[in-house]
Design an enzyme around this catalytic site. Structure first.
Site, mmCIF file in Angstrom:
data_model
loop_
_atom_site.group_PDB
_atom_site.id
_atom_site.type_symbol
_atom_site.label_atom_id
_atom_site.label_comp_id
_atom_site.label_asym_id
_atom_site.label_seq_id
_atom_site.Cartn_x
_atom_site.Cartn_y
_atom_site.Cartn_z
ATOM 1 C CB SER A 137 51.691 44.586 28.451
ATOM 2 O OG SER A 137 51.472 44.912 29.793
ATOM 3 C CG HIS A 162 53.430 40.679 30.904
ATOM 4 N ND1 HIS A 162 54.666 41.187 30.589
ATOM 5 C CD2 HIS A 162 52.611 41.767 30.969
ATOM 6 C CE1 HIS A 162 54.594 42.502 30.468
ATOM 7 N NE2 HIS A 162 53.358 42.871 30.694
#
Length: 238
Positions: A113, A138
Site C-alpha cells: 500500500s 492497491h
C-alpha cells in the site's frame, strides 16, 4: 526549517545536540533508539511500521536532518511496512521530493500500500528490493458516512486521492495511469523480480555490495574500525 536543523547539527555526529534530535526524530525511548541513531549517523532511515502521523513526522524530520548535514549525499530509506494513512504517507513523499538529495529506497519483508508507494518513489535507478521482499499495490481505502452532503464531499476527496496516487505511481514506474488503475483495483502482489519488471524497483539485490554506494564506501555503510558496511526519491524523477 533547514537552517534550524543545520544549527542543531553543527557540533558533529557525536554531539549531545545531534543525539537529542535523533532521539526526537526516532520517536523511540528504548535501547532500540541507539540502533536507529547509529543507522541515522550512516544516513539510513528505517520505516518499519504502519505509516501514521507520528511515524511520518519522525521520518520527515530525519530526511530534513540528513539533508541539512550534507545536501549532496544520498539518503537511504529502508521500507518494511504494510502501509497506512495516505496523508501521512504523502507527507513523507513530499519531503522526499523537497530535499535536494537522492533518496534511495530498499524494500525488505513487506512494502504494501503506502509502503509500495514510497518504495517506487525512490530516486530513479536507486530503488532496490531484497530477493524475498513482497510488494503489494492497491487503491486507497476509507470509510464514508454522515449526511448526503458529507458523503458527496468525502467521495469526491476519495476520488481525488485515488487519482493522485495513480498518477504518481504511473510517473515513477513508467506505466500508464489506466494500467495502474486496472492493476490497483484489487490487491496486486509482486515478487521482487516482478516488481522490477513492473517498474516499482530498479534492482533486486542479495548483498550490500551489490549497491554501488556500498562499494564506494558511501551511504549504506556502518562505519566502524575502518569498515564500511551498509544503505535508497521522487516526483521530479531525479
Amino acid at each position: 526549517m533547514i537552517e534550524s536543523f543545520s544549527r542543531l547539527t553543527q557540533a558533529g555526529p557525536g554531539s549531545p545536540r545531534r543525539a537529542t534530535v535523533q532521539a526526537a526524530a526516532s520517536g523511540l525511548g528504548s535501547a532500540d533508539d541507539q540502533v536507529f541513531s547509529r543507522l541515522l549517523e550512516n544516513r539510513i532511515v528505517f520505516l518499519g511500521s504502519v505509516v501514521e502521523d507520528a511515524v511520518a513526522n519522525a521520518i520527515s524530520a530525519k530526511l530534513l536532518l540528513l539533508a541539512a548535514e550534507d545536501p549532496a549525499a544520498d539518503i537511504y530509506l529502508y521500507i518494511n511496512s504494510p502501509g497506512g494513512s495516505v496523508s501521512a504517507g504523502m507527507a513523507i513523499y513530499d519531503t522526499m521530493q523537497y530535499v535536494g538529495n537522492d533518496v534511495a529506497t530498499v524494500a525488505l519483508g513487506l512494502a504494501g500500500s503506502m509502503g509500495q508507494f514510497l518504495l517506487c518513489a525512490g530516486t530513479a535507478g536507486k530503488r532496490y528490493a531484497l530477493p524475498h521482499a513482497r510488494i503489494m499495490m492497491h487503491q486507497p481505502h476509507g470509510g464514508i458516512g454522515g449526511t448526503a452532503a458529507d458523503i458527496s464531499i468525502q467521495a469526491e476527496q476519495m476520488l481525488y486521492t485515488k487519482r493522485t496516487l495513480q498518477e504518481r505511481i504511473a510517473f515513477h514506474t513508467g506505466q500508464t495511469v489506466e494500467q495502474i488503475e486496472t492493476d490497483s483495483d484489487r490487491d496486486r502482489w509482486f515478487t521482487a523480480e516482478e516488481a522490477k519488471e513492473y517498474g516499482l524497483v530498479d534492482h533486486v539485490v542479495v548483498r550490500a555490495d551489490q549497491v554501488p554506494s556500498v562499494v564506494s564506501g558511501a551511504g549504506m555503510g556502518l562505519r566502524r574500525a575502518g569498515r564500511t558496511g551498509f544503505g535508497p526519491g521522487g516526483g521530479s524523477g531525479r
